[in-house]
Motif scaffolding. Structure first.
Motif, PDB file in Angstrom:
ATOM      1  N   TYR A  30     -55.816  -8.542  14.669  1.00 50.64           N
ATOM      2  CA  TYR A  30     -56.238  -8.391  16.064  1.00 50.64           C
ATOM      3  C   TYR A  30     -55.524  -7.180  16.648  1.00 50.64           C
ATOM      4  CZ  TYR A  30     -58.241 -13.061  15.682  1.00 50.64           C
ATOM      5  OH  TYR A  30     -59.000 -14.152  15.291  1.00 50.64           O
ATOM      6  N   VAL A  32     -55.003  -4.677  20.047  1.00 51.62           N
ATOM      7  CA  VAL A  32     -55.144  -4.584  21.497  1.00 51.62           C
ATOM      8  C   VAL A  32     -54.655  -3.217  21.964  1.00 51.62           C
ATOM      9  CG1 VAL A  32     -54.418  -5.504  23.737  1.00 51.62           C
ATOM     10  CG2 VAL A  32     -54.869  -7.068  21.837  1.00 51.62           C
ATOM     11  N   TYR A  58     -59.597  -5.418  21.111  1.00 50.69           N
ATOM     12  CA  TYR A  58     -59.629  -5.854  22.504  1.00 50.69           C
ATOM     13  C   TYR A  58     -58.929  -4.815  23.380  1.00 50.69           C
ATOM     14  CZ  TYR A  58     -60.526 -10.371  20.262  1.00 50.69           C
ATOM     15  OH  TYR A  58     -61.036 -11.378  19.482  1.00 50.69           O
ATOM     16  N   SER A  59     -59.289  -4.820  24.657  1.00 54.52           N
ATOM     17  CA  SER A  59     -58.647  -3.900  25.602  1.00 54.52           C
ATOM     18  C   SER A  59     -57.484  -4.549  26.331  1.00 54.52           C
ATOM     19  CB  SER A  59     -59.673  -3.389  26.624  1.00 54.52           C
ATOM     20  OG  SER A  59     -60.252  -4.466  27.348  1.00 54.52           O
ATOM     21  N   SER A  60     -57.326  -5.874  26.227  1.00 47.79           N
ATOM     22  CA  SER A  60     -56.191  -6.553  26.840  1.00 47.79           C
ATOM     23  C   SER A  60     -55.920  -7.864  26.118  1.00 47.79           C
ATOM     24  CB  SER A  60     -56.445  -6.829  28.328  1.00 47.79           C
ATOM     25  OG  SER A  60     -57.342  -7.908  28.498  1.00 47.79           O
ATOM     26  N   LYS A  62     -55.530 -10.694  27.483  1.00 47.59           N
ATOM     27  CA  LYS A  62     -56.282 -11.776  28.121  1.00 47.59           C
ATOM     28  C   LYS A  62     -57.688 -11.923  27.536  1.00 47.59           C
ATOM     29  CE  LYS A  62     -53.821 -11.436  32.524  1.00 47.59           C
ATOM     30  NZ  LYS A  62     -53.936 -11.123  33.970  1.00 47.59           N
ATOM     31  N   ASP A  63     -58.172 -10.877  26.890  1.00 44.06           N
ATOM     32  CA  ASP A  63     -59.518 -10.935  26.311  1.00 44.06           C
ATOM     33  C   ASP A  63     -59.577 -11.766  25.039  1.00 44.06           C
ATOM     34  OD1 ASP A  63     -60.431  -9.316  28.331  1.00 44.06           O
ATOM     35  OD2 ASP A  63     -60.258  -7.468  27.174  1.00 44.06           O
ATOM     36  N   ASP A  65     -59.573 -14.941  23.177  1.00 47.04           N
ATOM     37  CA  ASP A  65     -59.701 -16.372  23.451  1.00 47.04           C
ATOM     38  C   ASP A  65     -59.183 -17.209  22.286  1.00 47.04           C
ATOM     39  OD1 ASP A  65     -61.716 -15.487  21.848  1.00 47.04           O
ATOM     40  OD2 ASP A  65     -63.357 -16.372  22.999  1.00 47.04           O
TER      41      ASP A  65
END
Length: 325
Positions: A30, A32, A58-60, A62-63, A65
Motif C-alpha cells: 500500500y 500513500v 492512495y492520496s491519504s 484516510k482513504d 478502508d
C-alpha cells in the motif's frame, strides 16, 4: 497481516519502493502520497518491475478502508510532518513494525512523545541508518572491540551536515560496540550562517560538530564548502584507519609500523537494495540490523539541540525546532 505500507514515495521513498518490489516475502503493498507526480512515477516503475505483487495507491491514509492492520510501515516523509503522519497512522490502523526515515523530527519533544506512543502500542520501530547493516562495518566493529581509546573523524565537502550527520554519528556509535553510548556534543564550531537546503522549507549548516560517545570514544564531524570527497579517519591506541566510501576503500596501518598498510575494498548498497533485506528479516521474525528507535533518538537529540541553539542565535529568537531533514 501480510500488508506493507509505504508513506511518501518521492525522493528517498522511491528508493524504498524499488526495494519493496524485490522482497522475497509475500505481501500486498500500500502506497500513500498526496503528490500525484510521485504516485505516477511509482506506477510507471511498477508497470515493469512489480514482479506480480499487488500494489494499491492512495492520496491519504484516510482513504485506506482495508486492511486496518499492517505488518510493516515505512514513513519516508520529510521531518516536519512525520510526527503528525505517525500519529494519524496509529490512530487509523494497527501496525506491528515501523521504519522511520531520518532526520526523525525537528523538535526535541517529539522524540519522547513518539517513543511513548510506540511503547503504548507495542510497536517495534527502527530508523533507516543503513551503514551499520553493511558487512564491511560489521567486520570493522569486531576489529575495534579491543581498542581502549577511539577517535572518530569525518570530513568532506558539501555533504549536508544537518541532513546527514546522524548517519555518521550512528556509524561511530555502532563501531564503538557499546550499547546505547552516552553522547555529548558541541556545535560551537558551526558556521555563523544558515544555508538553504536542497529540500524546500529546510535549512543546512556548515562547520564542525565535536563530542564524546562515551568516556573512551571521541568524534569530530566536519562539513566544508566545495566538492571534496568525504573521508572517515579512525585512530585507536593501536591502529589508524582511513575510509573513503566514494572509492570503496579502507586503509589500515598499525601505529607501531609492525606491518605495512593494508587496503581493503568494499561496496555499500543503496537503500533500493537494503530495505528489501530489512523487510524480509521482519517477516521472518528476525530483529533487523537497523538502529532501534530508542537508540537512534538518543543519538539524534544531542545533535538537534546544537542545531536549534545555533539557529536561535542566528535568527535572534527562541524557538523549539530546527527545520532539518
Amino acid at each position: 497481516m501480510n500488508h506493507v505500507l509505504l508513506i511518501a514515495v518521492g525522493n528517498i521513498g522511491f528508493r524504498h519502493f524499488q526495494a519493496l518490489l524485490n522482497c522475497s516475502s509475500s505481501f500486498d503493498l500500500y502506497v500513500v502520497d498526496f503528490d500525484d507526480s510521485a504516485i505516477t512515477r511509482a506506477k510507471l516503475y511498477a508497470a515493469d518491475n512489480a514482479n506480480g505483487r499487488l500494489i494499491y495507491y492512495y492520496s491519504s491514509l484516510k482513504d485506506i478502508d482495508v486492511p486496518t492492520a499492517f505488518h510493516t510501515a515505512i514513513i519516508a516523509t520529510s521531518s516536519i510532518p512525520r510526527r503528525a503522519v505517525f500519529e494519524e497512522l496509529i490512530s487509523l490502523h494497527t501496525v506491528k513494525n515501523i521504519i522511520f526515515e531520518k532526520v526523525l523530527f525537528p523538535r526535541v519533544e517529539d522524540y519522547l512523545h513518539v517513543q511513548t506512543l510506540l511503547d503504548k502500542g507495542g510497536i517495534a520501530a527502527y530508523v533507516n541508518c543503513i551503514r551499520r547493516t553493511a558487512d564491511v562495518y560489521i567486520a570493522l566493529r569486531e576489529e575495534l572491540a579491543a581498542a581502549k581509546k577511539i577517535f572518530f573523524s569525518m570530513r568532506g565537502g558539501d555533504w549536508g551536515l544537518a541532513c546527514n550527520s546522524i548517519h555518521i554519528l550512528d556509524l561511530f556509535a555502532f563501531l564503538t560496540g557499546a550499547e546505547n553510548p552516552a553522547v555529548s556534543c558541541s556545535g560551537a564550531m558551526l558556521e555563523d550562517k544558515i544555508f538553504e537546503s536542497k529540500r524546500s522549507n529546510y535549512i543546512e549548516f556548515y562547520g564542525k560538530l565535536v563530542g564524546k560517545l562515551n568516556e573512551q570514544s571521541l568524534f569530530s564531524i566536519d562539513c566544508i564548502h566545495g566538492q571534496s570527497a568525504a573521508e572517515i579517519e579512525i585512530y585507536t591506541d593501536a591502529t589508524y584507519y582511513c575510509i573513503c566510501e566514494s572509492m570503496g576503500t579502507i586503509l589500515s596501518q598499525p601505529l607501531d609500523g609492525s606491518k605495512p598498510a593494508d587496503i581493503r575494498r568494499f561496496d555499500l548498497l543503496p537503500v533500493s537494495q537494503t530495505t528489501n533485506q530489512v523487510v524480509d528479516q521482519l517477516f521472518s521474525g528476525q530483529i533487523p540490523k537497523l538502529t532501534a528507535y530508542r537508540e537512534s533518538a538518543d543519538l539524534h537529540v544531542p545533535i538537534l539541540q546544537e542545531f536549534i541553539k545555533k539557529r536561535n542565535a542566528l535568527i535572534e529568537k527562541e524557538e523549539d525546532l530546527c527545520p532539518i531533514t
